[in-house]
Design a protein around this motif. Sequence first.
Motif, PDB file in Angstrom:
ATOM      1  N   ILE A   1      23.608  -0.251  27.866  1.00 42.58           N
ATOM      2  CA  ILE A   1      22.328  -0.045  27.437  1.00 42.58           C
ATOM      3  C   ILE A   1      21.499  -1.339  27.430  1.00 42.58           C
ATOM      4  N   LEU A   2      22.320  -2.468  27.227  1.00 41.04           N
ATOM      5  CA  LEU A   2      21.605  -3.858  27.232  1.00 41.04           C
ATOM      6  C   LEU A   2      21.107  -4.089  28.533  1.00 41.04           C
ATOM      7  N   LYS A   3      22.205  -4.093  29.505  1.00 45.62           N
ATOM      8  CA  LYS A   3      21.836  -4.261  30.930  1.00 45.62           C
ATOM      9  C   LYS A   3      20.764  -3.408  31.579  1.00 45.62           C
ATOM     10  N   SER A   4      20.694  -2.112  31.224  1.00 45.62           N
ATOM     11  CA  SER A   4      19.440  -1.264  31.346  1.00 45.62           C
ATOM     12  C   SER A   4      18.186  -1.736  31.000  1.00 45.62           C
ATOM     13  N   THR A   5      18.211  -2.180  29.912  1.00 44.32           N
ATOM     14  CA  THR A   5      16.943  -2.648  29.042  1.00 44.32           C
ATOM     15  C   THR A   5      16.567  -3.785  29.704  1.00 44.32           C
ATOM     16  N   ILE A   6      17.281  -4.740  29.902  1.00 47.44           N
ATOM     17  CA  ILE A   6      16.848  -6.144  30.548  1.00 47.44           C
ATOM     18  C   ILE A   6      16.289  -5.723  31.965  1.00 47.44           C
ATOM     19  N   ALA A   7      16.995  -4.707  32.739  1.00 38.05           N
ATOM     20  CA  ALA A   7      16.382  -4.569  34.214  1.00 38.05           C
ATOM     21  C   ALA A   7      15.072  -3.744  34.110  1.00 38.05           C
TER      22      ALA A   7
ATOM     23  N   SER B   1      19.878 -21.855  34.342  1.00 40.33           N
ATOM     24  CA  SER B   1      20.321 -20.636  33.898  1.00 40.33           C
ATOM     25  C   SER B   1      20.217 -19.432  35.151  1.00 40.33           C
ATOM     26  N   SER B   2      19.593 -19.861  36.106  1.00 39.22           N
ATOM     27  CA  SER B   2      19.494 -19.061  37.055  1.00 39.22           C
ATOM     28  C   SER B   2      20.832 -18.396  37.637  1.00 39.22           C
ATOM     29  N   LYS B   3      21.674 -19.144  37.969  1.00 38.53           N
ATOM     30  CA  LYS B   3      22.988 -18.518  38.610  1.00 38.53           C
ATOM     31  C   LYS B   3      23.677 -17.771  37.319  1.00 38.53           C
ATOM     32  N   LEU B   4      23.521 -18.190  36.093  1.00 41.82           N
ATOM     33  CA  LEU B   4      23.980 -17.172  35.072  1.00 41.82           C
ATOM     34  C   LEU B   4      23.357 -15.997  35.051  1.00 41.82           C
ATOM     35  N   ARG B   5      22.171 -16.048  35.228  1.00 38.54           N
ATOM     36  CA  ARG B   5      21.461 -14.412  35.308  1.00 38.54           C
ATOM     37  C   ARG B   5      21.988 -13.841  36.349  1.00 38.54           C
ATOM     38  N   GLU B   6      22.224 -14.595  37.746  1.00 42.08           N
ATOM     39  CA  GLU B   6      22.797 -13.573  38.689  1.00 42.08           C
ATOM     40  C   GLU B   6      24.085 -12.990  38.329  1.00 42.08           C
ATOM     41  N   LEU B   7      24.851 -14.150  37.688  1.00 42.15           N
ATOM     42  CA  LEU B   7      26.463 -13.466  37.332  1.00 42.15           C
ATOM     43  C   LEU B   7      26.339 -12.383  36.404  1.00 42.15           C
ATOM     44  N   MET B   8      25.254 -12.178  35.472  1.00 41.48           N
ATOM     45  CA  MET B   8      25.098 -11.335  34.756  1.00 41.48           C
ATOM     46  C   MET B   8      24.689  -9.919  35.311  1.00 41.48           C
ATOM     47  N   GLU B   9      23.839  -9.980  36.482  1.00 40.92           N
ATOM     48  CA  GLU B   9      23.380  -8.924  37.247  1.00 40.92           C
ATOM     49  C   GLU B   9      24.570  -8.418  38.104  1.00 40.92           C
ATOM     50  N   LYS B  10      25.564  -9.083  38.267  1.00 37.51           N
ATOM     51  CA  LYS B  10      26.690  -8.590  39.168  1.00 37.51           C
ATOM     52  C   LYS B  10      27.697  -8.077  38.241  1.00 37.51           C
TER      53      LYS B  10
END
Length: 450
Positions: free
Chosen positions: A200-206, A181-190
Motif C-alpha cells: 500500500i505504501l509503495k502504491s501511495t508513493i507512486a 537520496s536519488s539512488k535510494l529512491r531508485e532502489l525503493m522503486e525496484k
Amino acid sequence: MKLYFKIGIVLVLALLAWLLLQDKAETISKVNTVSLQTSPVVTPDKPKPIKNNKTKNPQTITNSEISEEEKALLAKELKQLSYIQLYDKYLDLLNCFSYIEQVSMKTYELENNTSFKKEIDFLQEYKDNIRNNSNNRQQQATDKQIRLYLEHIDNCEQTVAQVESLFEDKVSTSDGVYYKSSKLRELMEKTKPQSEEGKILKSTIANVKRLTASLNELEKLKNGKPTVSQEEIWKIQGEIEKLRWEVAGRKQVPEEERDEQNLKVQEEEYKQKKIYLASLYEHDEQAFANKVIEFHSLIKETEKSLHTKYPRVFYEAFAGVNFSFKDDNKLPDYYARERYKDLGVKFTTLSEQIKNQISIKHDAYFNQLLQPALDLYLCYLGQNCQLSVNRHLANYCYIPQIAYSNSSTGLYFEACDVDLQEFYLEYYLTENQVDDLNLIFDYLVENYAK
C-alpha cells in the motif's frame, strides 16, 4: 680508587634525593591548586558540561574513505532490506539534512579557499549555537542533548556512507541530501514489497509522484508552447517584472503625494505587457482539459490512502494531497495560492478542507496546530512516538534545524524526557491551543481512522 668510588656513591645518592624532593613539591603544588578551585554551580538551565576528554568528536565518513570491499558490503546490506526498511532508511537520510548541509557548505568553503578549517567540530558548534538553536530557552546544552546529538551525527555518517555505496562513482561531499537520496529512491522503486503495508505504501508513493507530475504538466499546458525564442520570452518577462516593482513602489507613496496619472499609465502598461506575453504562446485546449480530468482522478485515488491503519501510508498520502513539498504540513502560502489560482483549476488542498470544516478561522493559528495534530494522529495509528525513533520529537529535543527551514521551532530540553504526546500537551501548547488542536485531531479520527 676507593675514595673516588665512595665520592661517586655520595653524588648519586644526593641526585636521587634532589629528584624525589622535586617530585614531591610538584605533587603538593598540584593538590593545593585543585583544592583551592571552587566547584561550578549546576542549575536546571545550566547543566554540568561534559568533559571534552570523555567525548569523541565524530569524523566525517565519505565514500572515498571506505574500501571497495566495505562499499560492496554496505550496498549488499541495503539491497537485502525490505521495502519498509528502505523507506525508513530514506527518512533517516532526510533526518540528516542539517548534517549533510553542514558538510556540503564546509566542502564548498575548502574548495573555494574561503576557510582554513579542515573539518567540522560538530560538538563545539553544537555547544556554541545552543542558545540560538533553542531560541534563548537554554544557555547551555544538557548532557543528554549532547549524547543524543553525537549519536545522531554518528548515525548520519553511517547512513550517508551506506547510501553512497549505491553510487558507482565517487560522491562529492558537496552534493546535497536530495542528490544522495536519488539512488535510494531508485532502489525503493525496484524493490518488491512483501507485506500488506509495504504494498500500500509503495502504491501511495507512486500515486503522489504521478499527482505532482500531473500538476507540473498542467502548468506547462496552461502556459502553452512559446512561438518565439526563449531569449525574447526572458526579455519580456524582465520588463514585466520591472514594471511590477515600479507599480508596487508607487503604491507605497501616500495618496496625497502620489502621481495617480503616472501610476495608471504604468498599471495599464503592465497589464498590456502580460497580455502580449500570453499571446506569444499557443495552447492545446483539449490536452489541458484531459490533464485536468487526470489530475482530479489522481487526487481521488491518493485520498483513498488516507483511510488507513498504517502511519507511514497516512503520512505520505496527506503530504501528497496537501501538496506539501517540505517536511511540514500547512495551508498553502501566498505563492502556492497564486500558482493554483493561475491554473484556473478548482481544487482545495487537504489542509484547506480541514480548516473549512472546523471553527478555527485564523490561518497562522491553524498552521501552528495542524502539524502537532497530525503527529498525534500518527501516534494514534501506532507510530513510535518515543525518542530517538520519532523524527519530530528528536527535532524538538536535540537535532537543530537549519535556520531557513520552515519547520524550525527550536530545541526544547523538556522534549528529551517525555514522549511526543506529553511534550505537545504539557510543554509546547497552551491549554487553549490543546482544545483547538483536539478539533483537528477529532476530525482526522472521525474521517480517516479505520
